[in-house]
Design a protein around this motif. Structure first.
Motif, short mmCIF file in Angstrom:
data_model
loop_
_atom_site.label_atom_id
_atom_site.label_comp_id
_atom_site.label_asym_id
_atom_site.label_seq_id
_atom_site.Cartn_x
_atom_site.Cartn_y
_atom_site.Cartn_z
N TYR A 1 -19.86 21.51 13.12
CA TYR A 1 -20.55 21.37 11.84
C TYR A 1 -20.33 22.61 11.00
O TYR A 1 -19.99 23.68 11.50
N MET A 2 -20.52 22.46 9.70
CA MET A 2 -20.44 23.58 8.77
C MET A 2 -21.23 23.27 7.53
O MET A 2 -21.35 22.11 7.13
N ARG A 3 -21.82 24.31 6.95
CA ARG A 3 -22.56 24.15 5.71
C ARG A 3 -21.64 24.52 4.57
O ARG A 3 -21.04 25.58 4.55
N ALA A 4 -21.52 23.61 3.62
CA ALA A 4 -20.73 23.85 2.42
C ALA A 4 -21.70 23.97 1.26
O ALA A 4 -22.64 23.19 1.13
N LYS A 5 -21.48 24.97 0.40
CA LYS A 5 -22.40 25.16 -0.71
C LYS A 5 -21.64 25.49 -1.98
O LYS A 5 -20.46 25.83 -1.96
N SER A 6 -22.37 25.39 -3.09
CA SER A 6 -21.76 25.64 -4.39
C SER A 6 -22.84 25.98 -5.41
O SER A 6 -23.96 25.47 -5.32
N SER A 7 -22.48 26.80 -6.37
CA SER A 7 -23.38 27.08 -7.49
C SER A 7 -23.37 25.95 -8.50
O SER A 7 -24.30 25.79 -9.28
N GLN A 8 -22.28 25.18 -8.50
CA GLN A 8 -22.13 24.08 -9.44
C GLN A 8 -22.43 22.75 -8.75
O GLN A 8 -22.09 22.55 -7.59
#
Length: 182
Positions: free
Chosen positions: A97-104
């Protein structure tokens, strides 16, 4: 920077409609999702590993002074659900698993590529594809590869994670009599 379209995967901790601030996060909240990949999906695992390697190769000269840090000193986004599973979450067993994130805000679409606007439709437990970008970083001496979220596509329903049930599920067997009406 290396882009990868991964899937089919399962989604958890879905914050794709409004930003969320996790414990330990600094600054503003981020849009994010945890991407769960079965270990048996060798193709997707290889794709993620390739994207991380490409990000490391680029960061080697641009951010890390011509040398890739030792594995023990390099933070990578892909985690083993059998070994790095603090809450002993059943859905992570036998998976990476992995957490993907973004400001947009990411694009959120269904299998027909139509926008999903109802947060109840994209939930922890559904399945689909994710567009991710991997970038090497060096922040205050901490080196690694970050996983950033572009877009998500829901392709299949799944059992909700976190114990939440829909109202339809909870009241499916309830018969309302005329006497029950106000």
């Amino acid at each position: 920077m290396s882009k990868a379209i991964v899937g089919p995967v399962r989604f958890s901790f879905c914050h794709v409609f409004t930003p969320h601030k996790f414990d330990g996060d600094e600054g503003e909240g981020k849009y994010s999702v945890t991407v769960i990949i079965p270990k048996s999906d060798k193709k997707t695992v290889a794709l993620v590993n390739k994207a991380m390697q490409e990000a490391m190769a680029e960061a080697k000269d641009k951010k890390w002074g011509g040398k890739i840090p030792a594995a023990s000193k390099l933070a990578l986004p892909l985690r083993d659900g059998d070994e790095d599973n603090e809450k002993d979450a059943e859905e992570l067993k036998g998976c990476y698993y992995m957490r993907a994130k973004s400001s947009q805000k990411p694009g959120v679409v269904d299998k027909d590529r139509q926008p999903i606007t109802d947060p109840a439709e994209f939930y922890s437990g559904c399945y689909g594809f994710a567009s991710l970008v991997f970038i090497g970083y060096d922040h205050a001496g901490n080196k690694g590869v970050g996983c950033y979220l572009n877009n998500v596509m829901k392709t299949k329903e799944g059992e909700r994670l976190g114990g939440g049930a829909s109202a339809d599920e909870d009241f499916a067997d309830v018969e309302v009599e005329d006497d029950d009406l106000v």
